[in-house]
Design a protein around this motif. Structure first.
Motif, PDB file in Angstrom:
ATOM      1  N   TYR A 181       0.798  -1.041   0.070  1.00 18.18           N
ATOM      2  CA  TYR A 181      -0.026   0.080  -0.045  1.00 18.18           C
ATOM      3  C   TYR A 181       0.910   1.246   0.005  1.00 18.18           C
ATOM      4  N   ILE A 182       0.334   2.212  -0.711  1.00 17.13           N
ATOM      5  CA  ILE A 182       1.227   3.518  -0.861  1.00 17.13           C
ATOM      6  C   ILE A 182       0.234   4.618  -0.343  1.00 17.13           C
ATOM      7  N   LYS A 183       0.659   5.132   0.756  1.00 21.29           N
ATOM      8  CA  LYS A 183      -0.400   6.027   1.498  1.00 21.29           C
ATOM      9  C   LYS A 183       0.246   7.181   1.834  1.00 21.29           C
ATOM     10  N   PRO A 184      -0.548   8.296   1.802  1.00 21.73           N
ATOM     11  CA  PRO A 184       0.164   9.642   2.379  1.00 21.73           C
ATOM     12  C   PRO A 184       0.673   9.625   3.575  1.00 21.73           C
ATOM     13  N   ASP A 185       2.077  10.253   4.053  1.00 24.59           N
ATOM     14  CA  ASP A 185       2.207  10.215   5.750  1.00 24.59           C
ATOM     15  C   ASP A 185       1.110  11.184   6.510  1.00 24.59           C
ATOM     16  N   ASN A 186       0.494  11.834   6.094  1.00 22.49           N
ATOM     17  CA  ASN A 186      -0.596  12.632   6.538  1.00 22.49           C
ATOM     18  C   ASN A 186      -1.821  12.553   5.922  1.00 22.49           C
ATOM     19  N   GLY A 187      -2.504  11.719   6.416  1.00 22.92           N
ATOM     20  CA  GLY A 187      -3.938  11.495   5.689  1.00 22.92           C
ATOM     21  C   GLY A 187      -4.763  10.583   6.436  1.00 22.92           C
ATOM     22  N   THR A 188      -6.143  10.636   6.246  1.00 18.65           N
ATOM     23  CA  THR A 188      -7.367  10.089   6.793  1.00 18.65           C
ATOM     24  C   THR A 188      -8.171   9.498   5.996  1.00 18.65           C
ATOM     25  N   TYR A 189      -9.097   8.532   6.620  1.00 18.69           N
ATOM     26  CA  TYR A 189     -10.292   7.851   5.597  1.00 18.69           C
ATOM     27  C   TYR A 189      -9.768   7.220   4.307  1.00 18.69           C
ATOM     28  N   GLY A 190      -8.393   6.639   4.233  1.00 12.38           N
ATOM     29  CA  GLY A 190      -8.220   6.208   2.946  1.00 12.38           C
ATOM     30  C   GLY A 190      -8.058   7.142   1.860  1.00 12.38           C
ATOM     31  N   SER A 246       4.404   8.549  -8.967  1.00 13.01           N
ATOM     32  CA  SER A 246       5.276   9.902  -8.684  1.00 13.01           C
ATOM     33  C   SER A 246       4.234  10.929  -9.132  1.00 13.01           C
ATOM     34  N   THR A 247       3.639  10.746 -10.095  1.00  9.80           N
ATOM     35  CA  THR A 247       2.827  11.803 -10.911  1.00  9.80           C
ATOM     36  C   THR A 247       1.455  12.295  -9.745  1.00  9.80           C
ATOM     37  N   ARG A 248       1.069  11.030  -9.335  1.00 14.41           N
ATOM     38  CA  ARG A 248       0.007  11.254  -8.110  1.00 14.41           C
ATOM     39  C   ARG A 248       0.172  11.711  -6.844  1.00 14.41           C
ATOM     40  N   ILE A 249       1.703  11.438  -6.354  1.00 13.37           N
ATOM     41  CA  ILE A 249       1.942  11.863  -5.148  1.00 13.37           C
ATOM     42  C   ILE A 249       2.618  13.250  -5.131  1.00 13.37           C
ATOM     43  N   ARG A 250       3.198  13.591  -6.353  1.00 11.92           N
ATOM     44  CA  ARG A 250       3.930  14.812  -6.484  1.00 11.92           C
ATOM     45  C   ARG A 250       5.130  15.040  -5.443  1.00 11.92           C
ATOM     46  N   LYS A 251       5.194  16.111  -4.826  1.00  8.05           N
ATOM     47  CA  LYS A 251       6.405  16.268  -3.738  1.00  8.05           C
ATOM     48  C   LYS A 251       5.853  15.881  -2.461  1.00  8.05           C
ATOM     49  N   ARG A 252       4.586  15.140  -2.206  1.00  9.95           N
ATOM     50  CA  ARG A 252       4.101  15.157  -0.819  1.00  9.95           C
ATOM     51  C   ARG A 252       4.840  13.770  -0.163  1.00  9.95           C
ATOM     52  N   GLU A 285       9.055   0.630 -13.932  1.00  9.75           N
ATOM     53  CA  GLU A 285       9.537   2.208 -14.082  1.00  9.75           C
ATOM     54  C   GLU A 285       8.085   2.833 -14.342  1.00  9.75           C
ATOM     55  N   GLU A 286       7.319   2.117 -15.124  1.00  4.91           N
ATOM     56  CA  GLU A 286       5.939   2.870 -15.720  1.00  4.91           C
ATOM     57  C   GLU A 286       5.080   3.076 -14.586  1.00  4.91           C
ATOM     58  N   LEU A 287       5.146   1.970 -13.682  1.00 12.71           N
ATOM     59  CA  LEU A 287       4.257   2.031 -12.245  1.00 12.71           C
ATOM     60  C   LEU A 287       4.667   3.201 -11.609  1.00 12.71           C
ATOM     61  N   ILE A 300       6.303 -10.965 -15.763  1.00 11.56           N
ATOM     62  CA  ILE A 300       6.055  -9.999 -14.570  1.00 11.56           C
ATOM     63  C   ILE A 300       5.391  -8.770 -14.971  1.00 11.56           C
ATOM     64  N   TRP A 301       4.347  -8.434 -14.439  1.00 14.29           N
ATOM     65  CA  TRP A 301       3.630  -7.233 -14.688  1.00 14.29           C
ATOM     66  C   TRP A 301       3.051  -6.527 -13.218  1.00 14.29           C
ATOM     67  N   TYR A 302       2.599  -5.274 -13.230  1.00  8.90           N
ATOM     68  CA  TYR A 302       2.367  -4.442 -12.305  1.00  8.90           C
ATOM     69  C   TYR A 302       0.917  -3.955 -12.416  1.00  8.90           C
ATOM     70  N   VAL A 303       0.423  -4.069 -11.191  1.00  7.60           N
ATOM     71  CA  VAL A 303      -1.181  -3.373 -11.175  1.00  7.60           C
ATOM     72  C   VAL A 303      -1.282  -2.432 -10.009  1.00  7.60           C
ATOM     73  N   LEU A 304      -2.015  -1.268 -10.327  1.00  6.99           N
ATOM     74  CA  LEU A 304      -1.919  -0.251  -9.472  1.00  6.99           C
ATOM     75  C   LEU A 304      -3.630   0.057  -9.543  1.00  6.99           C
ATOM     76  N   ARG A 305      -4.149  -0.008  -8.095  1.00  4.15           N
ATOM     77  CA  ARG A 305      -5.567   0.350  -7.990  1.00  4.15           C
ATOM     78  C   ARG A 305      -5.610   1.594  -7.069  1.00  4.15           C
ATOM     79  N   TYR A 306      -6.388   2.420  -7.325  1.00  8.64           N
ATOM     80  CA  TYR A 306      -6.397   3.627  -6.469  1.00  8.64           C
ATOM     81  C   TYR A 306      -7.993   4.204  -6.928  1.00  8.64           C
ATOM     82  N   GLU A 307      -8.459   4.880  -5.976  1.00 11.60           N
ATOM     83  CA  GLU A 307     -10.090   5.196  -6.195  1.00 11.60           C
ATOM     84  C   GLU A 307     -10.988   4.110  -6.695  1.00 11.60           C
ATOM     85  N   VAL A 308     -11.358   4.431  -8.164  1.00  9.35           N
ATOM     86  CA  VAL A 308     -11.977   3.373  -8.865  1.00  9.35           C
ATOM     87  C   VAL A 308     -11.373   2.989 -10.050  1.00  9.35           C
TER      88      VAL A 308
END
Length: 151
Positions: free
Chosen positions: A48-57, A106-112, A99-101, A82-90
């Motif tokens: 799971y990749i999650k914001p350091d400061n966050g709530t409610y998922g 990185s685009t979603r988390i930006r500098k946070r 690297e693609e993943l 080998i392949w990779y799956v990323l799930r977020y929101e819907v």
């Protein structure tokens, strides 16, 4: 006695880990980097990749490393895809490379600041996954008190 709120999951994790009674129940957690993503997906398969400061998922992503055997070559070499799956929101996205993943994450988390945490299998009721959250706080008498349990 004043109430101290700590928003950082990273800080909370590092406070709990030295406690030998609690540490075994804390899934491996690291600050998000490409190297940590690679290592943890190789070891655990799901993170799971999650914001350091966050709530409610909010902002939480689930990444998986999947494999399937390939038929042997004429030389008898057995490989795997080998392949990779990323799930977020819907959304569910599939990638042929780590690297693609990482680029999309990185685009979603930006500098946070984000954390990467070992994925654990959720309990299921009638094939539907769920988890339980327990809020425990120090009361005014300096005793730990469970104030909330939610599924």
């Amino acid at each position: 006695m004043s109430i101290q709120r700590v928003a950082s999951k990273w800080t909370k994790t590092n406070v709990i880990l030295p406690n030998p009674t609690l540490a075994p129940y804390i899934p491996e957690t690291r600050l998000y980097t490409f190297e940590h993503l690679n290592e943890m997906l190789s070891v655990y398969g799901t993170v799971y990749i999650k914001p350091d400061n966050g709530t409610y998922g909010k902002g939480v992503m689930r990444a998986e490393r999947l494999t399937e055997p390939l038929p042997p070559t004429e030389e008898g070499i057995i490989g795997e895809r080998i392949w990779y799956v990323l799930r977020y929101e819907v959304d569910t996205l599939t990638f042929d490379s780590l690297e693609e993943l990482h680029k999309v994450v990185s685009t979603r988390i930006r500098k946070r600041p984000y954390l990467i945490q070992r994925g654990i299998d959720l309990l299921q009721h009638e094939t539907r996954p769920f988890d339980l959250r327990v809020l425990t706080q120090m009361n005014l008498r300096n005793h730990w008190e469970t104030t909330l349990i939610i599924g």
